[in-house]
Structures are given as C-alpha cells and as structure tokens.
Design an enzyme around this catalytic site. Structure first.
Site, PDB file in Angstrom:
ATOM      1  N   ARG A  32       0.835  -1.198   0.000  1.00 58.31           N
ATOM      2  CA  ARG A  32       0.000   0.000   0.000  1.00 58.31           C
ATOM      3  C   ARG A  32       0.870   1.249   0.000  1.00 58.31           C
ATOM      4  O   ARG A  32       1.902   1.302   0.691  1.00 58.31           O
ATOM      5  CB  ARG A  32      -0.933  -0.004   1.212  1.00 58.31           C
ATOM      6  CG  ARG A  32      -1.959  -1.120   1.114  1.00 58.31           C
ATOM      7  CD  ARG A  32      -3.034  -1.058   2.163  1.00 58.31           C
ATOM      8  NE  ARG A  32      -3.834  -2.278   2.126  1.00 58.31           N
ATOM      9  CZ  ARG A  32      -4.855  -2.497   1.301  1.00 58.31           C
ATOM     10  NH1 ARG A  32      -5.219  -1.554   0.451  1.00 58.31           N
ATOM     11  NH2 ARG A  32      -5.510  -3.647   1.313  1.00 58.31           N
ATOM     12  N   ILE A  34       2.180   4.759   0.964  1.00 55.09           N
ATOM     13  CA  ILE A  34       2.251   5.384   2.286  1.00 55.09           C
ATOM     14  C   ILE A  34       1.431   6.670   2.343  1.00 55.09           C
ATOM     15  O   ILE A  34       1.042   7.114   3.428  1.00 55.09           O
ATOM     16  CB  ILE A  34       3.739   5.652   2.643  1.00 55.09           C
ATOM     17  CG1 ILE A  34       3.924   5.725   4.136  1.00 55.09           C
ATOM     18  CG2 ILE A  34       4.277   6.890   1.950  1.00 55.09           C
ATOM     19  CD1 ILE A  34       5.380   5.643   4.574  1.00 55.09           C
ATOM     20  N   GLU A  99       8.887  10.097  -8.667  1.00 54.99           N
ATOM     21  CA  GLU A  99       9.634  10.416  -7.451  1.00 54.99           C
ATOM     22  C   GLU A  99      10.606   9.308  -7.065  1.00 54.99           C
ATOM     23  O   GLU A  99      11.694   9.577  -6.567  1.00 54.99           O
ATOM     24  CB  GLU A  99       8.675  10.643  -6.274  1.00 54.99           C
ATOM     25  CG  GLU A  99       7.898  11.938  -6.365  1.00 54.99           C
ATOM     26  CD  GLU A  99       6.826  12.038  -5.287  1.00 54.99           C
ATOM     27  OE1 GLU A  99       6.831  11.216  -4.351  1.00 54.99           O
ATOM     28  OE2 GLU A  99       5.980  12.928  -5.422  1.00 54.99           O
ATOM     29  N   VAL A 100      10.168   8.079  -7.215  1.00 53.30           N
ATOM     30  CA  VAL A 100      10.995   6.955  -6.773  1.00 53.30           C
ATOM     31  C   VAL A 100      11.559   6.253  -8.019  1.00 53.30           C
ATOM     32  O   VAL A 100      10.789   5.765  -8.863  1.00 53.30           O
ATOM     33  CB  VAL A 100      10.179   5.959  -5.922  1.00 53.30           C
ATOM     34  CG1 VAL A 100      11.044   4.779  -5.503  1.00 53.30           C
ATOM     35  CG2 VAL A 100       9.594   6.660  -4.701  1.00 53.30           C
ATOM     36  N   HIS A 104       7.449   1.263 -10.844  1.00 52.82           N
ATOM     37  CA  HIS A 104       6.259   0.860 -10.090  1.00 52.82           C
ATOM     38  C   HIS A 104       5.005   1.250 -10.847  1.00 52.82           C
ATOM     39  O   HIS A 104       4.989   2.270 -11.532  1.00 52.82           O
ATOM     40  CB  HIS A 104       6.235   1.504  -8.696  1.00 52.82           C
ATOM     41  CG  HIS A 104       6.461   2.982  -8.690  1.00 52.82           C
ATOM     42  ND1 HIS A 104       7.716   3.534  -8.859  1.00 52.82           N
ATOM     43  CD2 HIS A 104       5.616   4.025  -8.536  1.00 52.82           C
ATOM     44  CE1 HIS A 104       7.624   4.850  -8.802  1.00 52.82           C
ATOM     45  NE2 HIS A 104       6.353   5.181  -8.632  1.00 52.82           N
ATOM     46  N   HIS A 106       1.081   2.237 -10.113  1.00 58.28           N
ATOM     47  CA  HIS A 106       0.077   2.592  -9.116  1.00 58.28           C
ATOM     48  C   HIS A 106      -1.232   1.893  -9.496  1.00 58.28           C
ATOM     49  O   HIS A 106      -1.623   1.908 -10.668  1.00 58.28           O
ATOM     50  CB  HIS A 106      -0.187   4.103  -9.132  1.00 58.28           C
ATOM     51  CG  HIS A 106       0.980   4.953  -8.751  1.00 58.28           C
ATOM     52  ND1 HIS A 106       1.098   5.543  -7.512  1.00 58.28           N
ATOM     53  CD2 HIS A 106       2.072   5.337  -9.462  1.00 58.28           C
ATOM     54  CE1 HIS A 106       2.215   6.257  -7.474  1.00 58.28           C
ATOM     55  NE2 HIS A 106       2.830   6.152  -8.647  1.00 58.28           N
TER      56      HIS A 106
HETATM   57  P1  AMP Z   1       5.908   8.273  -8.194  1.00 64.73           P
HETATM   58  O1  AMP Z   1       5.663   9.749  -8.164  1.00 64.73           O
HETATM   59  O2  AMP Z   1       5.132   7.585  -9.310  1.00 64.73           O
HETATM   60  O3  AMP Z   1       7.382   7.934  -8.206  1.00 64.73           O
HETATM   61  O4  AMP Z   1       5.263   7.705  -6.872  1.00 64.73           O
HETATM   62  C1  AMP Z   1       5.987   7.317  -5.756  1.00 64.73           C
HETATM   63  C2  AMP Z   1       5.002   6.874  -4.712  1.00 64.73           C
HETATM   64  O5  AMP Z   1       5.700   6.165  -3.697  1.00 64.73           O
HETATM   65  C3  AMP Z   1       4.218   8.005  -4.037  1.00 64.73           C
HETATM   66  O6  AMP Z   1       2.821   7.804  -4.247  1.00 64.73           O
HETATM   67  C4  AMP Z   1       4.614   7.865  -2.558  1.00 64.73           C
HETATM   68  O7  AMP Z   1       3.550   8.154  -1.682  1.00 64.73           O
HETATM   69  C5  AMP Z   1       5.033   6.405  -2.483  1.00 64.73           C
HETATM   70  N1  AMP Z   1       5.957   6.068  -1.411  1.00 64.73           N
HETATM   71  C6  AMP Z   1       7.116   6.694  -1.086  1.00 64.73           C
HETATM   72  N2  AMP Z   1       7.723   6.079  -0.060  1.00 64.73           N
HETATM   73  C7  AMP Z   1       6.936   5.033   0.271  1.00 64.73           C
HETATM   74  C8  AMP Z   1       7.025   3.998   1.250  1.00 64.73           C
HETATM   75  N3  AMP Z   1       8.048   3.925   2.122  1.00 64.73           N
HETATM   76  N4  AMP Z   1       6.032   3.069   1.317  1.00 64.73           N
HETATM   77  C9  AMP Z   1       4.988   3.141   0.458  1.00 64.73           C
HETATM   78  N5  AMP Z   1       4.856   4.083  -0.499  1.00 64.73           N
HETATM   79  C10 AMP Z   1       5.815   5.015  -0.591  1.00 64.73           C
END
Ligand code: AMP
Length: 122
Positions: A32, A34, A99-100, A104, A106
C-alpha cells in the site's frame, strides 16, 4: 540513468524498511502507498532493478514482464476492484514527476476516479 541501489523501494525489497504488503511472488512485490491518493492505492513493483517503465520494457525478461502484469491483474482481483473498476498508472521521468527511481505501477480504486485527463490538461 543508472539504478540507485539506495532508493526507497530497493530498501523495502531488501527488508530494511517495512511495507504494508498485499502480494508477493518470485518477481513481484505489491504494497500500500504510504500516502494514498484514493481509498485503495497499491504500488506494484518488480523485484529486479529497473529505474522506470522504459527501463523495465527494454531490459526485463519476457518472464518478468509476463509475471508482473499477471500479478497486477491478480492484485486488482484480490482487492475487489474488478467489478467497480480501477486505474493503473506509471510515472516515467521528469514530466510525469516520477519520485521513486524504481519502476512501479500505481493501482487506484475504491471510488469513482473521474476521467483520466481533464479537457484543460490537453
Ligand atoms: P511516483 O511519483 O510515481 O514515483 O510515486 C511514488 C510513490 O511512492 C508516491 O505515491 C509515494 O507516496 C510512495 N511512497 C514513497 N515512499 C513510500 C514507502 N516507504 N512506502 C509506500 N509508499 C511510498
């Protein structure tokens, strides 16, 4: 772009940071978000080190890609999202505000999500 071994999802995969897991198999982990944007908001990630959707599409094996997308379907079914509907989305790079830097998808659901793009966004 080189893969950053210390990105947050790599750390989750190594078990250094906890996650609220909803699914796991040999190639895939789902947990899920965060900071959920919808009542159901799950992230589905490959276990392999892929920076983005582009990197995954180019370099992942056929087996990883097949197992990944089968898992997305299974997760949506398990979460009860098939009948009401859901949205899957991947952000790649700057313009999408990724961001990450670990690929991934969503999975959003649990409410009426509205139309994907508003006319004003075009
Ligand atoms: P993106 O902008 O597509 O890279 O989305 C990155 C997502 O990772 C965001 O929706 C964040 O809320 C989520 N996120 C960041 N750190 C965590 C974490 N430790 N556990 C779960 N989700 C995370």
């Amino acid at each position: 772009m080189a893969y950053d071994e210390n990105n947050i999802f790599a750390r989750i995969l190594r078990g250094e940071i906890p996650c609220d897991k909803v699914f796991e198999n040999e190639h895939v982990l789902a947990f899920r978000d965060i900071n959920p944007q919808t009542p159901t908001h799950v992230l589905v990630i490959p276990k392999g080190a892929y920076v983005s959707s582009d990197d995954f599409a180019e370099k992942a094996s056929d087996a990883e890609i097949a197992v990944f997308f089968r898992a997305v379907g299974q997760i949506a079914r398990d979460l009860g999202l098939v009948a009401p509907g859901y949205r899957i989305l991947a952000n790649h790079g700057r313009d999408a505000h990724q961001e990450v830097p670990h690929f991934h998808l969503h999975v959003f659901g649990g409410k009426d999500l509205g139309r994907m793009i508003k006319p004003a966004d075009k």
